[in-house]
Enzyme design. Structure first.
Site, PDB file in Angstrom:
ATOM      1  N   SER A  44       0.801  -1.230   0.000  1.00 13.51           N
ATOM      2  CA  SER A  44       0.000   0.000   0.000  1.00 13.51           C
ATOM      3  C   SER A  44       0.833   1.280   0.000  1.00 13.51           C
ATOM      4  CB  SER A  44      -0.956   0.014   1.193  1.00 13.51           C
ATOM      5  OG  SER A  44      -0.235   0.130   2.400  1.00 13.51           O
ATOM      6  N   HIS A  83       1.129   4.288   6.727  1.00 14.26           N
ATOM      7  CA  HIS A  83       0.529   5.155   5.710  1.00 14.26           C
ATOM      8  C   HIS A  83       0.953   6.598   5.930  1.00 14.26           C
ATOM      9  CE1 HIS A  83      -2.947   2.290   4.368  1.00 14.26           C
ATOM     10  NE2 HIS A  83      -1.756   1.922   3.930  1.00 14.26           N
ATOM     11  N   ASP A 109      -8.006   6.252   4.641  1.00 12.27           N
ATOM     12  CA  ASP A 109      -8.079   5.109   5.551  1.00 12.27           C
ATOM     13  C   ASP A 109      -9.280   5.090   6.489  1.00 12.27           C
ATOM     14  OD1 ASP A 109      -5.696   4.322   4.456  1.00 12.27           O
ATOM     15  OD2 ASP A 109      -4.470   4.899   6.170  1.00 12.27           O
TER      16      ASP A 109
END
Length: 167
Positions: A44, A83, A109
């Site tokens: 990701s 992230h 998210d």
């Protein structure tokens, strides 16, 4: 092998494990993070970080800024997520709230956060900010966690080496 030699080997193994544990706890105190080193488990964050990269965290900043790559955990999940911060603001009490997104993901998210949670709380959910990394060295931990045969083979080799090893 007599009992004294066996005890010496056991004590050596115990001291090695205790030293590793103390090093980890010391690193946790210095970085102010319960998990100062993590392995990237998904794609990701590509191209910034690849699956298997080892990340080094620091959690002594009071605030994060947009663009920081952070590691967070939410109540619903125990796996750390790596992230980037895409939005930040403060709540009415002055606590920093963060919205994150994977570089390789289409959406933010919010769906990964806990129930009725739209932002991460800096003081509650953040494990640390990424300050450095080693590429690909974490694949060993991924292999061991995803493959039971690799796990048993590694444990067997460690046990054999400690039993058969000589001084």
């Amino acid at each position: 092998m007599n009992i004294r030699q066996q005890l010496t080997k056991f004590l050596g193994l115990f001291l090695t494990l205790a030293s590793a544990f103390m090093f980890w706890k010391g690193l946790s105190v210095v970085t102010n993070s319960h998990s100062p080193i993590v392995v990237v488990l998904s794609g990701s964050m590509e191209p910034a970080f690849q699956r298997g990269d080892i990340l080094f965290l620091w959690n002594r900043e009071r605030f994060n800024k947009v663009g920081d790559v952070i590691v967070y955990e939410v109540d619903a999940k125990s796996i750390p997520i790596v992230h980037r911060v895409v939005r930040e603001h403060r709540d009415k009490n002055g606590r920093q709230l963060l919205l994150t997104k994977g570089d390789n993901n289409a959406a933010d998210d919010i769906a990964l956060y806990g129930r009725k949670q739209s932002y991460l709380r800096r003081d509650k959910d953040i494990v640390g900010t990424v300050k450095g990394y080693l590429p690909k060295l974490g694949y060993v931990t991924i292999l061991v966690s995803e493959n039971q045969y690799a796990k048993f083979a590694l444990m067997g080799m460690l046990a054999l080496s400690s039993l058969l090893g000589s001084e």
